[in-house]
Design a protein around this motif. Structure first.
Motif, PDB file in Angstrom:
ATOM      1  N   LYS A  18       3.070   1.458  -1.361  1.00 27.16           N
ATOM      2  CA  LYS A  18       3.507   1.313  -0.257  1.00 27.16           C
ATOM      3  C   LYS A  18       4.635   0.385  -0.865  1.00 27.16           C
ATOM      4  N   PHE A  44       5.340   5.929   1.179  1.00 25.48           N
ATOM      5  CA  PHE A  44       3.399   5.173   0.461  1.00 25.48           C
ATOM      6  C   PHE A  44       3.119   6.407  -0.453  1.00 25.48           C
ATOM      7  N   ASP A  89       2.753  13.670  -2.319  1.00 24.59           N
ATOM      8  CA  ASP A  89       3.691  12.521  -0.596  1.00 24.59           C
ATOM      9  C   ASP A  89       3.798  11.312  -0.528  1.00 24.59           C
ATOM     10  N   ASP A 136       6.193   8.599   4.906  1.00 26.78           N
ATOM     11  CA  ASP A 136       4.685   7.501   5.748  1.00 26.78           C
ATOM     12  C   ASP A 136       5.484   7.115   6.745  1.00 26.78           C
ATOM     13  N   HIS A 193       5.054   5.214  10.674  1.00 25.43           N
ATOM     14  CA  HIS A 193       3.824   4.744  11.602  1.00 25.43           C
ATOM     15  C   HIS A 193       4.342   4.640  12.914  1.00 25.43           C
ATOM     16  N   HIS A 236      -0.834   5.690  11.484  1.00 29.95           N
ATOM     17  CA  HIS A 236       0.112   6.404  10.213  1.00 29.95           C
ATOM     18  C   HIS A 236      -0.444   8.049  10.904  1.00 29.95           C
ATOM     19  N   THR A 252       0.496  11.336   5.088  1.00 31.87           N
ATOM     20  CA  THR A 252       1.440  11.320   4.370  1.00 31.87           C
ATOM     21  C   THR A 252       2.348  12.690   3.661  1.00 31.87           C
ATOM     22  N   ASN A 267       5.946  14.939   2.085  1.00 28.62           N
ATOM     23  CA  ASN A 267       7.076  14.854   1.848  1.00 28.62           C
ATOM     24  C   ASN A 267       8.167  16.166   2.069  1.00 28.62           C
TER      25      ASN A 267
END
Length: 156
Positions: A41, A51, A121, A124, A126, A131, A134, A136
């Motif tokens: 991360k 991440f 991916d 992230d 949050h 979160h 995840t 892209n």
């Protein structure tokens, strides 16, 4: 008599958009592979991390248990969906922007599936310890394109 598809002049801007999004997607994933180990991360902002994860399934990791039939199904499903969306794109005369986003994203994730066997991916979002899934650049492009299609077809 089969109908021939001719790329009209106004389509080129949308094709250029697809190439741009696809390029950003591919470059960003290669950057992640080169600079972050799997599950590493990197904090970007207070609400954003990079991440690095691998998604063997589809949205929200559905079908991610990696059985061979599921990999083949996802690959075939991706190709069929892309062909269907490109066919729709070529039939349209306007509102091509949203379909351009979906096509670019779908091709970006298909390239990952073919090249790696999974989708990379890394975005992230949050809030504190909560979160969001995840994702892209390709996923973002698909999501935004679908939202625009829904808006154009159902909320006029």
């Amino acid at each position: 008599m089969k109908k021939k598809y001719v790329i009209k002049k106004n389509y080129w801007i949308h094709i250029a958009l697809m190439v741009l999004i696809l390029s950003i997607d591919i470059y960003s994933k290669k950057w992640i592979l080169k600079n972050l180990y799997i599950y590493e991360k990197k904090n970007i902002f207070s609400v954003l991390n990079f991440f690095h994860v691998h998604n063997y399934g589809i949205a929200f990791s559905i079908f991610s248990d990696q059985e061979k039939w599921q990999k083949n199904f996802l690959l075939t499903f991706n190709i069929i969906i892309i062909i269907f969306i490109i066919n729709t794109f070529l039939k349209l005369k306007k509102k091509l922007f949203s379909y351009s986003l979906v096509i670019a994203g779908a091709i970006g994730n298909l390239i990952d599936r073919i090249q790696y066997g999974f989708v990379i991916d890394f975005i992230d979002f949050h809030i504190n310890n909560w979160h969001f899934a995840t994702f892209n650049i390709a996923d973002s492009s698909i999501f935004i394109g679908i939202l625009i299609i829904i808006k154009n077809n159902y909320y006029r």
